[in-house]
Design a protein around this motif. Structure first.
Motif, PDB file in Angstrom:
ATOM      1  N   SER A  74     -41.914  28.179  14.590  1.00 56.91           N
ATOM      2  CA  SER A  74     -43.103  28.757  13.957  1.00 56.91           C
ATOM      3  C   SER A  74     -42.802  29.189  12.521  1.00 56.91           C
ATOM      4  O   SER A  74     -43.575  28.895  11.595  1.00 56.91           O
ATOM      5  CB  SER A  74     -43.580  29.955  14.780  1.00 56.91           C
ATOM      6  OG  SER A  74     -44.709  30.553  14.181  1.00 56.91           O
ATOM      7  N   VAL A  78     -44.387  28.027   8.756  1.00 52.51           N
ATOM      8  CA  VAL A  78     -44.895  28.956   7.738  1.00 52.51           C
ATOM      9  C   VAL A  78     -44.140  28.775   6.423  1.00 52.51           C
ATOM     10  O   VAL A  78     -44.743  28.733   5.344  1.00 52.51           O
ATOM     11  CB  VAL A  78     -44.780  30.410   8.232  1.00 52.51           C
ATOM     12  CG1 VAL A  78     -45.177  31.382   7.123  1.00 52.51           C
ATOM     13  CG2 VAL A  78     -45.646  30.633   9.463  1.00 52.51           C
ATOM     14  N   ASP A 131     -50.253  24.774  13.419  1.00 56.08           N
ATOM     15  CA  ASP A 131     -48.987  24.272  13.947  1.00 56.08           C
ATOM     16  C   ASP A 131     -49.237  23.134  14.932  1.00 56.08           C
ATOM     17  O   ASP A 131     -50.374  22.666  15.084  1.00 56.08           O
ATOM     18  CB  ASP A 131     -48.172  25.401  14.601  1.00 56.08           C
ATOM     19  CG  ASP A 131     -48.906  26.044  15.772  1.00 56.08           C
ATOM     20  OD1 ASP A 131     -49.838  25.427  16.310  1.00 56.08           O
ATOM     21  OD2 ASP A 131     -48.530  27.176  16.159  1.00 56.08           O
ATOM     22  N   LEU A 137     -51.744  29.051  11.179  1.00 62.34           N
ATOM     23  CA  LEU A 137     -50.573  29.833  10.788  1.00 62.34           C
ATOM     24  C   LEU A 137     -50.944  31.159  10.149  1.00 62.34           C
ATOM     25  O   LEU A 137     -50.240  32.161  10.325  1.00 62.34           O
ATOM     26  CB  LEU A 137     -49.710  29.026   9.806  1.00 62.34           C
ATOM     27  CG  LEU A 137     -49.101  27.723  10.314  1.00 62.34           C
ATOM     28  CD1 LEU A 137     -48.276  27.071   9.207  1.00 62.34           C
ATOM     29  CD2 LEU A 137     -48.243  27.969  11.539  1.00 62.34           C
ATOM     30  N   SER A 177     -45.090  34.960  11.828  1.00 61.69           N
ATOM     31  CA  SER A 177     -46.245  34.463  11.087  1.00 61.69           C
ATOM     32  C   SER A 177     -46.476  35.365   9.879  1.00 61.69           C
ATOM     33  O   SER A 177     -45.809  36.376   9.705  1.00 61.69           O
ATOM     34  CB  SER A 177     -47.492  34.445  11.984  1.00 61.69           C
ATOM     35  OG  SER A 177     -47.896  35.771  12.296  1.00 61.69           O
TER      36      SER A 177
END
Length: 414
Positions: A74, A78, A131, A137, A177
């Protein structure tokens, strides 16, 4: 004294002994095949209880490892989006510099506007990046809500301020995030403390003054008020040159900062209440410049204002001065937006680096857990094989002796 042993006792005792030896041999064989010393809790209650605790801790550590893998995926998404956003902002800065070239005509700027529109759309695409699972995001906790929607003045944010987190270690939660409000709407205008602007009406008055972004000279004197700088020009008369002066009004309190008009000299520093800036160029009578506290402004608003300024600039010295003021303001705000994006990206980078450290620590803890479990429940193969061989020999000897003893009978001697 002689004791008589019946044949039944001999058979029962022999069978019980053989059964016991076979059970011991079977248990040792199971230990060898599984590699475990403790097969059931009854074998070693204390070790079994401790092994259960260690096993649970090890499984939790394994889950942390999975969490870190998800967090890394993740955060990498970002980081990639922020990197692309930073590159787009740098492209916009280049276009601002090109637009400020005195040789540029309105047609040239119209061509730059087309490029700016493209960069604006690219920024919108990055802000609405999702994503691999279709989760946005930069929407905070509202994963399924598109963060930004384009409007005539820029864009409106529909997400929230939430930062999604994952438990990356026994005592560490990491943000995986970034909020769209933080990334695209968190930059301050002006120099970060105050913002200087030229009144758009100066263009119609024939003024060509350009105001600088300014700086703070004494933080203890800052008021956070709005100020208005108004110029007055007394036309020249025979033998007397034109006289230009200015007054500064605290627009928040309505109290003049300069009780008397101050003579104006192009490029000379103007200082009051802990701030300083300058105005260069020829100002017209009643030209106005303003100073106001910096505020957060959306990157999309900054770009949209820049596009509007370039579209409506026109040609001529007064139009160019007006455009220069707007370009300077946009350039300052774009710099702030870039710094803001880089700051958020630095946080992501620090988080990714911390994941590496947490992985190393987690691997070390896993080895410790495995070693402890090995000491608690696993068996020493050398000892187990020796015991198995001994038990096997004992069983074979018992079987042979039982065979011989069970074959004894007085009838063999009649």
């Amino acid at each position: 004294m002689n004791m008589r042993v019946s044949s039944r006792t001999i058979f029962e005792t022999g069978m019980n002994q053989l059964s016991s030896l076979q059970s011991q041999l079977s248990r040792t064989q199971q230990q060898l095949s599984t590699g475990r010393r403790v097969l059931t809790a009854a074998d070693d209650p204390v070790a079994s209880a401790r092994a259960l605790e260690v096993t649970q801790s090890k499984e939790m550590n394994d889950q942390f490892k999975i969490n870190r893998q998800n967090a890394r995926a993740s955060m990498s998404h970002v980081d990639l989006a922020l990197g692309t956003t930073g590159d787009l902002i740098k492209d916009i800065k280049t276009l601002i510099v090109n637009a400020g070239n005195p040789a540029q005509t309105q047609k040239d700027r119209d061509a730059l506007v087309i490029e700016l529109e493209g960069r604006f759309n690219d920024l919108m695409a990055q802000a609405n990046t999702a994503d691999g699972n279709g989760n946005f995001l930069f929407s905070g906790y509202r994963l399924n809500t598109q963060p930004f929607t384009q409007t005539p003045g820029g864009a409106v944010y529909s997400g929230d301020q939430g930062l999604r987190e994952l438990q990356a270690g026994s005592g560490r939660q990491l943000a995986i995030s970034a909020s769209g409000a933080e990334v695209f709407e968190g930059a301050l205008t002006g120099n970060g403390t105050f913002e200087t602007k030229a009144d758009p009406a100066n263009k119609g008055r024939g003024g060509s003054g350009v105001i600088s972004p300014g700086s703070v000279t004494d933080i203890t004197k800052l008021t956070g008020h709005q100020y208005t700088l108004t110029f007055s020009v007394v036309p020249a008369t025979p033998g007397v040159p034109a006289q230009t002066s200015y007054t500064v009004l605290d627009a928040t309190t309505g109290v003049p900062v300069t009780p008397a008009p101050v003579p104006y000299k192009s490029g000379e520093a103007i200082s009051f209440d802990g701030i300083q800036f300058d105005v260069k160029g020829d100002v017209a009578d009643q030209d106005v410049f303003t100073v106001e506290p910096s505020k957060q402004q959306s990157l999309f608003t900054t770009v949209r204002d820049l596009i509007t300024a370039m579209k409506t600039a026109g040609d001529g010295p007064y139009a160019r001065a007006d455009l220069t003021n707007k370009l300077n303001n946009a350039n300052q705000n774009i710099d702030n937006a870039l710094d803001n994006v880089l700051s958020v990206r630095a946080k992501m980078g620090a988080g990714l680096k911390e994941l590496d450290y947490l992985d190393d620590a987690g691997d070390g803890v896993d080895i410790q857990y495995q070693t402890t479990l090995s000491q608690l429940i696993e068996i020493d193969p050398v000892v187990a094989i020796s015991m198995f061989t001994q038990q096997q020999m004992t069983l074979e000897a018992a079987q042979k002796s039982y065979k011989n003893i069970s074959g004894l009978s007085l009838f063999n001697y009649i």
